[in-house]
Design an enzyme around this catalytic site. Structure first.
Site, PDB file in Angstrom:
ATOM      1  N   SER A  39       0.858  -1.230   0.066  1.00 50.76           N
ATOM      2  CA  SER A  39      -0.006  -0.028  -0.045  1.00 50.76           C
ATOM      3  C   SER A  39       0.775   1.176  -0.052  1.00 50.76           C
ATOM      4  O   SER A  39       0.128   2.358  -0.040  1.00 50.76           O
ATOM      5  CB  SER A  39      -0.994  -0.034   1.244  1.00 50.76           C
ATOM      6  OG  SER A  39      -1.927  -1.198   1.047  1.00 50.76           O
ATOM      7  N   ILE A  40       2.147   1.331   0.103  1.00 51.54           N
ATOM      8  CA  ILE A  40       2.802   2.554   0.131  1.00 51.54           C
ATOM      9  C   ILE A  40       2.942   3.203  -1.453  1.00 51.54           C
ATOM     10  O   ILE A  40       2.662   4.123  -1.426  1.00 51.54           O
ATOM     11  CB  ILE A  40       4.386   2.281   0.480  1.00 51.54           C
ATOM     12  CG1 ILE A  40       4.296   1.957   1.621  1.00 51.54           C
ATOM     13  CG2 ILE A  40       5.320   3.179  -0.131  1.00 51.54           C
ATOM     14  CD1 ILE A  40       6.115   1.643   2.292  1.00 51.54           C
TER      15      ILE A  40
END
Length: 732
Positions: free
Chosen positions: A322-323
C-alpha cells in the site's frame, strides 16, 4: 744509406700479422661455437647460471585506499600483516659469520609451533624441504605486528617475514552491505628463469569495495634490478624503479551515529521477531544522501560470515504493497480528477471475475477518498482507477517517478523492478502495490517528490573521492534533481493525507503505531502478500507478509526520510518494524536537534575529540563525563600518554574513549556488555591478543577485572546477543 733496391724488397710483417689475426678469429669462432652448442661450459651449467643471475622485476604494492564516513572516521583500511618464511639453503649464509639460514631445524620448529598454532612435526616437514626458502603456512600467514615481534625476540637464524596487507573493517558488523568487503588473493607467478613469486592482490567483492575496486586499488609499481645466484641485488648495477600509485580514498555520506541507531534496532528485531529479512534506511530529505542503512541478516566483513550476498537496499525486488497508494493518489491529483471529499462504498469491489477487498473486509460503509487513504483502502484505489485515472496515466506516473528503472546509486547489483500491468485486475492491484515489484532505494528516491517540493532527487552514497597522496578532491558529488514533476498543491495535499495516516484518531487509521508525541511525522504503511514460487500462489498465514513504512519529518519542511521493510516475522506482524522505526526516529531527531522533547533531557550530542596527550587524567575524565562520553581509564597514572579514538575523530554521547596513563601496571577493566568492536579497540590499544566465541555483546571474559595485564595472555571473550527472547515474550 738505403737504396731503391732495398726499398723494393717485400715486407714480411703484414703476412705474419694476418696469420696471427686469422688464428685468433678461428679460435674465437670455435669459442662461440662451444658456447652456443654445449650446455656445460668449463664445468658450469649455463642454463642454471642464467637462472641464478638475471634481471628481476619485484612488484611494489600500491596501498588500497581507505573508506571514511561523513565525519572522517575510518570504516575500512589496509592493515599490515606478515607471512613467516624460512631460508633453508646454506648458500644464503655464504661467507657471513652470522648464519642467515635455518641451522637447527628441530629447535626452530619447536619454538615456532606454539606461536604459530601449528604442529611441530608439520613445521619440521616444511623446514626439511629441498628449497631455497619456504613459507610457514597456514599459521604463519597474516600474522600481526605483535606476533611478528614475539617471533623476532626468539632470534632464530633464517626466519624472516614478508610484509602483506589485509583489509580491516574497524566496526565489524556495521553497514556491511554498504561497505561490502575486499578479499586478499595469492597468485603464484612463475618467471622466465623458473623462479616463483607470490603476488598478493586485494579485490573488492561486495558493496562499495566492489563498485569502486579500481579507484581503491591504485596501480602497483615495480623495481627492476640485477640479482646474483643467491637472490641478492648486485651492488652498483643499474636499478629502475616505477613507484606504485596508491588507491584513492572514498568518503561516504554515512553518519556513524545514525548507522548505530539503525543497527541496534535491527538486531533487536532480528532476535525477537526473527523475520526472513529486514531493511531500514535513513536519508537526507533535501540532498538524497544516505545517512544510514542496515539489514538483517548481516555479516562481519572481517570474517565474512555471509549467508546472503544480496543487499536488500538495492538488490531485493518485492511487491511494495500500500505504500504505492502515495503515487496513485499523486497521479490522480496531478491529472486534476481527484476529489478527496467524494465518497465511495468500501469493503469490496468486483474487477472482472476477481473480488478485491479492503483489509477490513466489512469495510467502513461510505467513506471519502481522503479517508480511504488514511484507512489504506484498496477499494478506494480501484475506484480511482475506474473514475479518475486509467492504466496509461498510472504507468506514465510510475515511470516518471523512477519505478521500473535503476536509480544509479553507487552500489553493485542494483535491480530495476517491474511495473508491467495490462489486464484490468492487474491495473487495479498495481495501484495498491501488488503484482508490481520495486526496490527500497526506488521508494526512497520517489519520496523526495514530497520532501523536495515536487522535484525528485537521486539518492547517493559517495560524497567525495580524495587523492590519497595529495589530498586533492578528484570527485565531489553534486545534487542531482529532476525538473518539477508535481505541483506544490499536490505536495501539500499529500503531506495532509500522510499526516492523517499517522495522527488520525479513527479506528481505521493505519499508521498510529508510528505516532510520537510532539513529532509531526507523515507517512504511509504497506502490507503486501508474499508470492510463493513453488506453489504459484500467495501465502495466507498471519505473518506471511512484507510489512513496510515510508515516512518523513518534520511535516512542513522534511529533513529526514525513513523507509523500512520486513518480510515474514515469526510473530507480531508489523510490531517489530514499527518499534524499530519509532526508536530510530526518536534518536535521529534528538541527535540532529530536529525536535526538542520537553519530557526528556537526553539529547544525543556529537563531539570532536581534541588531543588529550600529556593532559591531567582527572581533568580529562571530568571533561568527557560532562559531555556524557564514557572514559575508560587504563592505568593509575596522572597523565594521558595514549588515546583512542585519536584527536579529530567524532564521537557521540555514551561512546567510550580509551585513555592510557603513564603507569605500567594496567589493570583489566570489566568488559561485560561491551560490543565486539569496543573490545577490539581496547586490545589493539594495549597490544594484547584476543579471541571471540559467539556474536553480540560480552557476557564472559577470561582475564578477570582488576588483573594486571601482560602481553603474553590471550583475552578469551564470550559474546551473546544483547536481546534474548524469553518464553513470556514469545507468547505475546
Amino acid at each position: 744509406m738505403k737504396t731503391r733496391k732495398n726499398l723494393n724488397q717485400p715486407w714480411k710483417y703484414p703476412k705474419r700479422l694476418f696469420k696471427v689475426f686469422l688464428v685468433f678469429i678461428v679460435l674465437l669462432f670455435f669459442q662461440f661455437t662451444y658456447l652456443a652448442l654445449f650446455p656445460t661450459i668449463y664445468g658450469i651449467n649455463m642454463k642454471e647460471f642464467a637462472k641464478q643471475r638475471n634481471t628481476v622485476a619485484k612488484k611494489l604494492y600500491a596501498a588500497r585506499g581507505n573508506i571514511y564516513d561523513r565525519d572522517n572516521n575510518i570504516l575500512a583500511l589496509n592493515a599490515t600483516s606478515y607471512t613467516v618464511i624460512a631460508y633453508l639453503s646454506e648458500s644464503r649464509t655464504g661467507s657471513s659469520k652470522v648464519p642467515l639460514h635455518v641451522v637447527d631445524k628441530e629447535m626452530t620448529a619447536e619454538k615456532l609451533a606454539p606461536l604459530l598454532n601449528m604442529d611441530k612435526e608439520y613445521i619440521l616437514s616444511l623446514l626439511n624441504k629441498k628449497a631455497y626458502q619456504v613459507e610457514l603456512g597456514p599459521g604463519g600467514r597474516g600474522i600481526s605486528e605483535l606476533k611478528k615481534e614475539e617471533i623476532e625476540q626468539l632470534k632464530l637464524p633464517g626466519i624472516s617475514f614478508i610484509e602483506t596487507h589485509k583489509r580491516n573493517y574497524t566496526n565489524g558488523d556495521f553497514a556491511s552491505y554498504i561497505l561490502g568487503y575486499a578479499k586478499q588473493y595469492e597468485e603464484v607467478v612463475e618467471e622466465e628463469n623458473g623462479n616463483k613469486e607470490i603476488i598478493y592482490k586485494i579485490i573488492g567483492e561486495l558493496g562499495i569495495e566492489q563498485k569502486y575496486n579500481d579507484i581503491l586499488s591504485g596501480e602497483d609499481g615495480k623495481l627492476i634490478y640485477q640479482r646474483d645466484r643467491f637472490g641478492y641485488k648486485i651492488p652498483d648495477t643499474k636499478e629502475t624503479r616505477i613507484d606504485p600509485i596508491n588507491g584513492n580514498d572514498i568518503y561516504l555520506t554515512l553518519d556513524a551515529s545514525i548507522q548505530r541507531f539503525i543497527e541496534a534496532e535491527i538486531k533487536e528485531v532480528a532476535k525477537k521477531y526473527n523475520p526472513n529479512w529486514m531493511q531500514l534506511t535513513v536519508m537526507d530529505a533535501k540532498t538524497g544522501a544516505i545517512l544510514g542503512s542496515g539489514s538483517t541478516p548481516s555479516f562481519d566483513p572481517n570474517i565474512r560470515n555471509i549467508v546472503n550476498y544480496e543487499n536488500p537496499l538495492v538488490s531485493y525486488i518485492y511487491e511494495p504493497g500500500s505504500i504505492m497508494k502515495i503515487y496513485t493518489f499523486i497521479c490522480a491529483l496531478e491529472k486534476g480528477t481527484y476529489n478527496g471529499n467524494e465518497t465511495y462504498h468500501s469493503g469490496s469491489i468486483k474487477v472482472g471475475d476477481t473480488t478485491i477487498s479492503d483489509w477490513n473486509r466489512k469495510g467502513w460503509g461510505y467513506i471519502t477518498y481522503d479517508k480511504g487513504f488514511e484507512y489504506s483502502s484498496n477499494v478506494g484505489v480501484v475506484n480511482l482507477l475506474q473514475k479518475a485515472i486509467d492504466k496509461n496515466d498510472l504507468k506514465q506516473c510510475l515511470e516518471k517517478f523512477g519505478f521500473g528503472e535503476k536509480t544509479g546509486i553507487e552500489l553493485p547489483r542494483e535491480m530495476s523492478g517491474t511495473i508491467n500491468f495490462n489486464y484490468p485486475v492487474e491495473v487495479a492491484t498495481a495501484g495498491y502495490g501488488q503484482g508490481i515489484t520495486t526496490t527500497a532505494i526506488q521508494q526512497l528516491q520517489a519520496l523526495t517528490l514530497i520532501s523536495n517540493n515536487g522535484k525528485m532527487i537521486n539518492p547517493y552514497l559517495v560524497e567525495k573521492i580524495v587523492h590519497s597522496d595529495t589530498n586533492r578532491v578528484i570527485y565531489q558529488h553534486q545534487k542531482q534533481e529532476t525538473e518539477q514533476l508535481i505541483s506544490m498543491a499536490t505536495v501539500n495535499k499529500m503531506k495532509e493525507l500522510m499526516y492523517n495516516v499517522i495522527h488520525g484518531k479513527d479506528a481505521g487509521t493505519t499508521g498510529t503505531a508510528y505516532k510520537i508525541s510532539g513529532f509531526d511525522i507523515i507517512g504511509k504503511t504497506g502490507t503486501s502478500q508474499v508470492y510463493d514460487v513453488d506453489s504459484k500462489r500467495y501465502l495466507t498465514g498471519t505473518n506471511d507478509h512484507i510489512y513496510s513504512f515510508a515516512g518523513m519529518f518534520p511535516k512542513e519542511d522534511p529533513k529526514i526520510i525513513i523507509y523500512g521493510a520486513m518480510k515474514k516475522p515469526t510473530w507480531g506482524q508489523s510490531a517489530g518494524l514499527s518499534k524499530a522505526i519509532v526508536n530510530v526516529i526518536k534518536n535521529v531527531a534528538k541527535y540532529l536537534n530536529i525536535f526538542s522533547d520537553k519530557e526528556e533531557n537526553n539529547t544525543i550530542l556529537k563531539y570532536q575529540l581534541p588531543s588529550y596527550i600529556n593532559k591531567n587524567t582527572n581533568q580529562v575524565k571530568e571533561e568527557l563525563m560532562s559531555k556524557r562520553i564514557i572514559p575508560i581509564i587504563l592505568g593509575e597514572g596522572d597523565k594521558i600518554i595514549k588515546q583512542f579514538p585519536n584527536n579529530n575523530n567524532t564521537v557521540i554521547s555514551y561512546d567510550k574513549v580509551f585513555l592510557v596513563t603513564n603507569n605500567n601496571n594496567i589493570k583489566m577493566p570489566s568488559i561485560i556488555g561491551w560490543s565486539r568492536s569496543e573490545i577490539i579497540n581496547l586490545c589493539n590499544l594495549l597490544g594484547i591478543e584476543y579471541e571471540f566465541e559467539g556474536y553480540g555483546y560480552a557476557t564472559n571474559q577470561s582475564i578477570k577485572e582488576g588483573t594486571i595485564l601482560n602481553k603474553d595472555e590471550i583475552l578469551m571473550v564470550t559474546l551473546e546477543e544483547k536481546f534474548v527472547l524469553t518464553e513470556d515474550e514469545a507468547e505475546e
